[in-house]
Design a protein around this motif. Sequence first.
Motif, PDB file in Angstrom:
ATOM      1  N   GLU A  91      71.899  16.349  66.569  1.00 49.20           N
ATOM      2  CA  GLU A  91      71.027  16.811  65.489  1.00 49.20           C
ATOM      3  C   GLU A  91      71.761  16.716  64.154  1.00 49.20           C
ATOM      4  O   GLU A  91      72.935  17.064  64.039  1.00 49.20           O
ATOM      5  CB  GLU A  91      70.580  18.246  65.743  1.00 49.20           C
ATOM      6  CG  GLU A  91      69.643  18.390  66.940  1.00 49.20           C
ATOM      7  CD  GLU A  91      69.133  19.814  67.086  1.00 49.20           C
ATOM      8  OE1 GLU A  91      69.592  20.678  66.308  1.00 49.20           O
ATOM      9  OE2 GLU A  91      68.288  20.045  67.966  1.00 49.20           O
ATOM     10  N   ALA A  92      71.041  16.252  63.149  1.00 50.08           N
ATOM     11  CA  ALA A  92      71.651  16.050  61.839  1.00 50.08           C
ATOM     12  C   ALA A  92      72.132  17.363  61.226  1.00 50.08           C
ATOM     13  O   ALA A  92      73.159  17.400  60.530  1.00 50.08           O
ATOM     14  CB  ALA A  92      70.655  15.352  60.903  1.00 50.08           C
ATOM     15  N   LYS A  93      71.444  18.445  61.484  1.00 47.30           N
ATOM     16  CA  LYS A  93      71.836  19.724  60.894  1.00 47.30           C
ATOM     17  C   LYS A  93      73.139  20.261  61.471  1.00 47.30           C
ATOM     18  O   LYS A  93      73.758  21.161  60.894  1.00 47.30           O
ATOM     19  CB  LYS A  93      70.724  20.751  61.094  1.00 47.30           C
ATOM     20  CG  LYS A  93      70.420  21.066  62.553  1.00 47.30           C
ATOM     21  CD  LYS A  93      69.270  22.051  62.670  1.00 47.30           C
ATOM     22  CE  LYS A  93      68.970  22.393  64.133  1.00 47.30           C
ATOM     23  NZ  LYS A  93      67.826  23.338  64.248  1.00 47.30           N
ATOM     24  N   ALA A  94      73.565  19.705  62.614  1.00 48.60           N
ATOM     25  CA  ALA A  94      74.813  20.159  63.229  1.00 48.60           C
ATOM     26  C   ALA A  94      76.037  19.485  62.624  1.00 48.60           C
ATOM     27  O   ALA A  94      77.167  19.893  62.913  1.00 48.60           O
ATOM     28  CB  ALA A  94      74.776  19.904  64.728  1.00 48.60           C
ATOM     29  N   LEU A  95      75.843  18.457  61.804  1.00 47.13           N
ATOM     30  CA  LEU A  95      76.970  17.734  61.228  1.00 47.13           C
ATOM     31  C   LEU A  95      77.687  18.566  60.178  1.00 47.13           C
ATOM     32  O   LEU A  95      77.053  19.229  59.351  1.00 47.13           O
ATOM     33  CB  LEU A  95      76.482  16.422  60.599  1.00 47.13           C
ATOM     34  CG  LEU A  95      75.903  15.360  61.559  1.00 47.13           C
ATOM     35  CD1 LEU A  95      75.373  14.178  60.770  1.00 47.13           C
ATOM     36  CD2 LEU A  95      76.953  14.914  62.565  1.00 47.13           C
ATOM     37  N   LYS A  96      79.001  18.507  60.191  1.00 48.18           N
ATOM     38  CA  LYS A  96      79.790  19.171  59.159  1.00 48.18           C
ATOM     39  C   LYS A  96      79.744  18.392  57.853  1.00 48.18           C
ATOM     40  O   LYS A  96      79.714  18.970  56.773  1.00 48.18           O
ATOM     41  CB  LYS A  96      81.239  19.315  59.624  1.00 48.18           C
ATOM     42  CG  LYS A  96      81.429  20.236  60.810  1.00 48.18           C
ATOM     43  CD  LYS A  96      82.893  20.300  61.222  1.00 48.18           C
ATOM     44  CE  LYS A  96      83.089  21.216  62.424  1.00 48.18           C
ATOM     45  NZ  LYS A  96      84.520  21.245  62.862  1.00 48.18           N
ATOM     46  N   VAL A  97      79.781  17.058  57.980  1.00 51.79           N
ATOM     47  CA  VAL A  97      79.703  16.177  56.814  1.00 51.79           C
ATOM     48  C   VAL A  97      78.493  15.274  56.999  1.00 51.79           C
ATOM     49  O   VAL A  97      78.484  14.392  57.867  1.00 51.79           O
ATOM     50  CB  VAL A  97      80.983  15.327  56.671  1.00 51.79           C
ATOM     51  CG1 VAL A  97      80.844  14.395  55.461  1.00 51.79           C
ATOM     52  CG2 VAL A  97      82.200  16.224  56.540  1.00 51.79           C
ATOM     53  N   ARG A  98      77.467  15.511  56.197  1.00 52.37           N
ATOM     54  CA  ARG A  98      76.224  14.739  56.313  1.00 52.37           C
ATOM     55  C   ARG A  98      76.173  13.726  55.177  1.00 52.37           C
ATOM     56  O   ARG A  98      76.116  14.097  53.999  1.00 52.37           O
ATOM     57  CB  ARG A  98      75.019  15.677  56.267  1.00 52.37           C
ATOM     58  CG  ARG A  98      73.685  14.963  56.409  1.00 52.37           C
ATOM     59  CD  ARG A  98      72.575  15.951  56.667  1.00 52.37           C
ATOM     60  NE  ARG A  98      71.282  15.298  56.791  1.00 52.37           N
ATOM     61  CZ  ARG A  98      70.181  15.915  57.231  1.00 52.37           C
ATOM     62  NH1 ARG A  98      70.228  17.199  57.583  1.00 52.37           N
ATOM     63  NH2 ARG A  98      69.043  15.255  57.326  1.00 52.37           N
ATOM     64  N   GLN A  99      76.187  12.457  55.576  1.00 48.99           N
ATOM     65  CA  GLN A  99      76.182  11.399  54.582  1.00 48.99           C
ATOM     66  C   GLN A  99      74.788  11.222  53.989  1.00 48.99           C
ATOM     67  O   GLN A  99      73.784  11.662  54.553  1.00 48.99           O
ATOM     68  CB  GLN A  99      76.673  10.089  55.205  1.00 48.99           C
ATOM     69  CG  GLN A  99      78.098  10.187  55.733  1.00 48.99           C
ATOM     70  CD  GLN A  99      78.532   8.929  56.456  1.00 48.99           C
ATOM     71  OE1 GLN A  99      77.732   8.040  56.684  1.00 48.99           O
ATOM     72  NE2 GLN A  99      79.821   8.873  56.811  1.00 48.99           N
TER      73      GLN A  99
END
Length: 630
Positions: free
Chosen positions: A95-103
Amino acid sequence: MESQGRDEVKGSVLHIVVVGFHHKKGCQVEFSYPPLMPDEGHDSNLLPEEWKYLPFLALPDGAHNYQEDTVYFHLPPLGGDMKCVYGVSCYRQIEAKALKVRQADVTRETVQKSVCVLSRVPLYGLLQAKLQLITHAYFEEKDFSQISILKELYEHMNGSLRGSTLEGSQVYLGLSPRDLILHFQHKVLILFKLILLEKKVLFYVSPVNRLVGALMTVLSLFPGMIEHGLVDSSHYKPKSSVSDDLSLPESGSGAEEFVSVSVTDIAHANMDLEGVEATQPAGESPSSGNSNHLKPPSHASPESSESDWETLDPSVLEEAGPKEAAAAAGGGELELPDAFDSKPGTPITVQPLGVSGQGGVTQGLVSGLEEDQYGLPLAIFTKGYLCLPYMALQQHHLLSDVTVRGFVAGATNILFRQQRHLSDAIVEVEEARIQIQDPELRKILSLTTADLRFADYLVKHVTENRDDVFLDGTGWEGGDEWIRAQFTLYLHSLLSSALQPDNERLLADYGVPFIGAWKNTHNFRVWFSNKHPGMTAITPGHPFQGQYSVADVKLRLSHSVQNSERGKKIGNAMITTSRSVVQTGKAVGQSVGGALTSAKSAMSSWFSTLAQPAPVASSSAPEPASEVKP
């Protein structure tokens, strides 16, 4: 074009690649180490033309339906390397919301990526086991810019695989013939014979890990096939450059057009074979065009591997001399100095033994593959016969490409299955069903009584004692290695029977139509054109030959009912009828049983009334009524 990794590091692993899904550009390479293009950076999206399908193979169709998946795939060789490139890809989504660094380019709710290993060696299961751990750790970082772990993976894999041989159980890690037989039963032998005939075979199932597992497990039944028999299995061109090969012969007759060639006399089989000469046949077929010299299969370019298969003769094929074998060891390329002689009755060559004795492998004079003393693996996946464990939709054109004479391929997209006319057989793995449209091919592949005995022998040994969760599959009999040994015996006996002078009765146990079709295949002609020392110790004849018995009649009847269309209809009708009978019987039994119970109660009451003075009679009176109850 040679990559930087090929020039600098001669390891088993060529590249570590990360493939992602971009919401505008689709599947694309996001990272490669070493870079796929020598003059580009690690984050370049550019690919060699031969590997343009890599992103679609690593990130398969319908991947969004699964949290994780594994893909085996084959890539064509680049210009400087004449061998297949073996790919293993581990796919995951997060899931994208779980990323620490979202490009900035992450616009969807989920992020889908695959980590791939491109290797020189076909260690699918071993590479998968290592790759799954690293992929899990890479995703756990939740920051895909952290690529140091991927560089460490490259160094670790090349270090651990350095000097490892393709012998032993590590080649078959993750490939279980036991599970295959439990699922397909006797149909495994049909698949085995189908590939021997070099037909167009398409495997279909989702997800991809089930697909590639079933396909590669079938190939593991062929002795030496995975270790040494797939080096020429991916010689194809991308769609954009297929038009360059339109100068090939007309595709109307396809594989039936051959040029008559044969090898020359060899005075002393055990002497050095230098100076082998051959002359071109006088009546050269127009299909050979202006090809005055033929290269050995082991050194052929991708173009010749795809198109020169038409130049094979039904009796004897071209032979690579020892000078060419020496050139292969030195990495050079040489053309045969002379053409081929077409004189009939020419003796065939003797395949030399390996340096390590009869247990080793050596370069095949005709096949170009590494062969053992029995001439195995068979040269099935050569000269335009492809092995593609997974095919992307972008490769669909290969099914009808004129330079492809056949294939064993896997697909998950339903469009492949719908176009049945492009395949000789479609293997639906989920239902364990083999669909063959051609009635003649179905007749050729029908199992003989000896074949049915062999298949039944396998199934019985595999299914024995499978209830024991601790011992299941751990013993020799019925285990994976035992099953491969049985198929090795089957193939050895088949080849030995084909060498006998009066072998009609011996080969009849394998099926006369099948033998007739198999003798016209490329792999048989290549194998038969050489003598193989190990075959002298093999007893000819089917391993399960013998007189017919009542058990054979039962086996044949069971096989016919389970596999023929008429038998299936009869079986379904019997099942439906039996269900109806059971349901009707229950209903009738309930109604009749209710009436009998009422009658029994009435009679009991009546007898009780009549037998008041005699209590003994009341206890014995209900017995006649209970006998009537069904």
